[in-house]
Design an enzyme around this catalytic site. Structure first.
Site, short mmCIF file in Angstrom:
data_model
loop_
_atom_site.label_atom_id
_atom_site.label_comp_id
_atom_site.label_asym_id
_atom_site.label_seq_id
_atom_site.Cartn_x
_atom_site.Cartn_y
_atom_site.Cartn_z
N GLY A 1 0.77 -1.23 0.00
CA GLY A 1 0.00 0.00 0.00
C GLY A 1 0.80 1.29 0.00
O GLY A 1 0.38 2.29 -0.57
N ASP B 1 1.00 3.36 4.64
CA ASP B 1 -0.10 4.07 4.00
C ASP B 1 -1.16 4.51 5.01
O ASP B 1 -1.57 5.66 5.02
CB ASP B 1 -0.73 3.21 2.88
CG ASP B 1 -1.11 1.80 3.34
OD1 ASP B 1 -0.91 1.46 4.52
OD2 ASP B 1 -1.62 1.03 2.50
N ASP C 1 -4.57 2.41 10.96
CA ASP C 1 -5.95 2.00 11.21
C ASP C 1 -6.02 1.43 12.63
O ASP C 1 -6.18 2.20 13.59
CB ASP C 1 -6.37 0.99 10.14
CG ASP C 1 -7.80 0.50 10.28
OD1 ASP C 1 -8.55 1.08 11.08
OD2 ASP C 1 -8.19 -0.46 9.58
N LYS D 1 -6.92 6.82 10.13
CA LYS D 1 -8.36 6.64 10.19
C LYS D 1 -8.88 7.07 11.55
O LYS D 1 -8.29 6.74 12.58
CB LYS D 1 -8.72 5.17 9.99
CG LYS D 1 -9.05 4.85 8.58
CD LYS D 1 -9.74 3.50 8.46
CE LYS D 1 -9.52 2.97 7.07
NZ LYS D 1 -10.11 1.64 6.88
N PHE E 1 -13.61 2.33 4.35
CA PHE E 1 -12.55 1.70 3.58
C PHE E 1 -12.22 2.57 2.37
O PHE E 1 -13.10 2.94 1.60
CB PHE E 1 -12.95 0.29 3.15
CG PHE E 1 -11.75 -0.55 2.81
CD1 PHE E 1 -11.03 -1.18 3.82
CD2 PHE E 1 -11.31 -0.68 1.50
CE1 PHE E 1 -9.89 -1.93 3.53
CE2 PHE E 1 -10.17 -1.43 1.20
CZ PHE E 1 -9.48 -2.06 2.22
N VAL E 2 -10.95 2.87 2.21
CA VAL E 2 -10.53 3.77 1.13
C VAL E 2 -9.63 3.05 0.14
O VAL E 2 -8.91 2.11 0.50
CB VAL E 2 -9.84 5.04 1.68
CG1 VAL E 2 -10.81 5.87 2.49
CG2 VAL E 2 -8.61 4.69 2.50
N ASP F 1 -5.41 -0.51 -1.90
CA ASP F 1 -6.18 -1.48 -2.67
C ASP F 1 -7.34 -2.07 -1.87
O ASP F 1 -7.38 -2.01 -0.65
CB ASP F 1 -5.28 -2.65 -3.08
CG ASP F 1 -4.95 -3.55 -1.89
OD1 ASP F 1 -4.42 -3.02 -0.89
OD2 ASP F 1 -5.27 -4.76 -1.93
N ARG G 1 -5.66 0.27 -6.97
CA ARG G 1 -4.46 1.00 -6.55
C ARG G 1 -4.13 2.14 -7.50
O ARG G 1 -3.49 3.11 -7.12
CB ARG G 1 -3.24 0.08 -6.58
CG ARG G 1 -3.20 -0.95 -5.49
CD ARG G 1 -1.82 -1.63 -5.51
NE ARG G 1 -1.86 -2.93 -4.87
CZ ARG G 1 -1.87 -3.10 -3.57
NH1 ARG G 1 -1.81 -2.07 -2.76
NH2 ARG G 1 -1.93 -4.31 -3.04
P1 IMP Z 1 -3.49 -1.44 10.78
O1 IMP Z 1 -4.89 -1.91 11.04
O2 IMP Z 1 -3.23 -0.08 11.37
O3 IMP Z 1 -2.48 -2.47 11.22
O4 IMP Z 1 -3.35 -1.30 9.22
C1 IMP Z 1 -3.04 -2.42 8.45
C2 IMP Z 1 -2.93 -2.17 6.99
O5 IMP Z 1 -4.24 -2.35 6.46
C3 IMP Z 1 -2.51 -0.81 6.50
O6 IMP Z 1 -1.12 -0.71 6.36
C4 IMP Z 1 -3.15 -0.79 5.11
O7 IMP Z 1 -2.29 -1.38 4.17
C5 IMP Z 1 -4.36 -1.65 5.28
N1 IMP Z 1 -5.57 -0.82 5.36
C6 IMP Z 1 -6.20 -0.34 6.45
N2 IMP Z 1 -7.28 0.38 6.12
C7 IMP Z 1 -7.32 0.36 4.77
C8 IMP Z 1 -8.21 0.96 3.80
O8 IMP Z 1 -9.18 1.66 4.11
N3 IMP Z 1 -7.92 0.71 2.49
C9 IMP Z 1 -6.86 -0.05 2.09
N4 IMP Z 1 -6.00 -0.61 2.96
C10 IMP Z 1 -6.24 -0.41 4.27
MG MG Z 2 -0.23 -1.65 4.49
#
Ligand code: IMP
Ligand code: MG
Length: 186
Positions: free
Chosen positions: A48, A106, A109, A137, A158-159, A165, A171
């Site tokens: 990402g 990227d 979340d 987020k 979700f973006v 992606d 992407r």
């Molecule tokens: P985490 O939940 O902070 O560990 O994020 C995990 C990974 O999920 C991020 O690095 C992104 O690659 C992916 N991700 C989280 N939210 C989104 C979204 O809305 N769109 C696309 N990828 C996402």
């Molecule tokens: Mg990622």
């Protein structure tokens, strides 16, 4: 249905010009914060963050050595499975020791990806560790962490686009948009 091409997104959240302006200002801020330091080692979380990191690093003046690492916690869905499959290999760990590290992702979340990586990086005794994230987020993070350089804050949806992606699709969109809810399966 032929001839009725409905967009895959509900609405555009950040257009290409807004993204470019934010990436420019992040590059400037990062350059300033490392002015007197040695070259940076940038750890870029694939897939990402690849496009973001390419743009960001090409706009920076400070010398950067990029290293790309793979992780995935989504397994093709739109909610984090909470499983972060990433282990920093010993060879990269050795390269981290004594270096200034910039961790680039990227999205922040749940925070599981970044906090797991940050904990591992610290064990290899870097000279410093900072984080740079394109999007945060607005969601209760499971693992809160400090983001040193943040691009945008987005609502909890979700973006896709600009490298982000859904199941390896979308992407290539030049902007960041909220994915249509009917395209996701949860
Ligand atoms: P985490 O939940 O902070 O560990 O994020 C995990 C990974 O999920 C991020 O690095 C992104 O690659 C992916 N991700 C989280 N939210 C989104 C979204 O809305 N769109 C696309 N990828 C996402
Ligand atoms: Mg990622």
């Amino acid at each position: 249905m032929a001839g009725t091409m409905q967009p895959v997104y509900e609405r555009i959240l950040m257009d290409a010009a807004q993204i470019a302006a934010v990436v420019d200002s992040l590059a400037e801020r990062i350059d300033r914060s490392y002015a007197a330091c040695e070259p940076l080692l940038a750890l870029v979380v694939l897939e990402g963050a690849r496009r973001f990191a390419d743009d960001l690093l090409s706009r920076m003046q400070h010398p950067v050595e990029p290293v790309f690492i793979s992780t995935s916690s989504y397994h093709g869905g739109t909610h984090s499975a909470g499983i972060v499959k990433i282990v920093i290999p010993p060879a990269l760990g050795k390269a981290i020791g004594g270096r200034h590290i910039l961790l680039i992702d990227d999205i922040y979340d749940t925070g599981l990806t970044l906090s797991s990586l940050a904990e591992q990086i610290k064990q290899f005794a870097p000279a410093s560790l900072k984080t740079c994230v394109l999007l945060e987020k607005k969601t209760p993070h499971k693992k809160p962490l400090r983001v040193d350089f943040l691009g945008f804050t987005v609502e909890d949806t979700f973006v896709v686009g600009y490298g982000l992606d859904y199941r390896n699709q979308y992407r290539d969109l030049p902007f960041i948009a909220a994915l249509r809810k009917d395209l996701t399966t949860g």
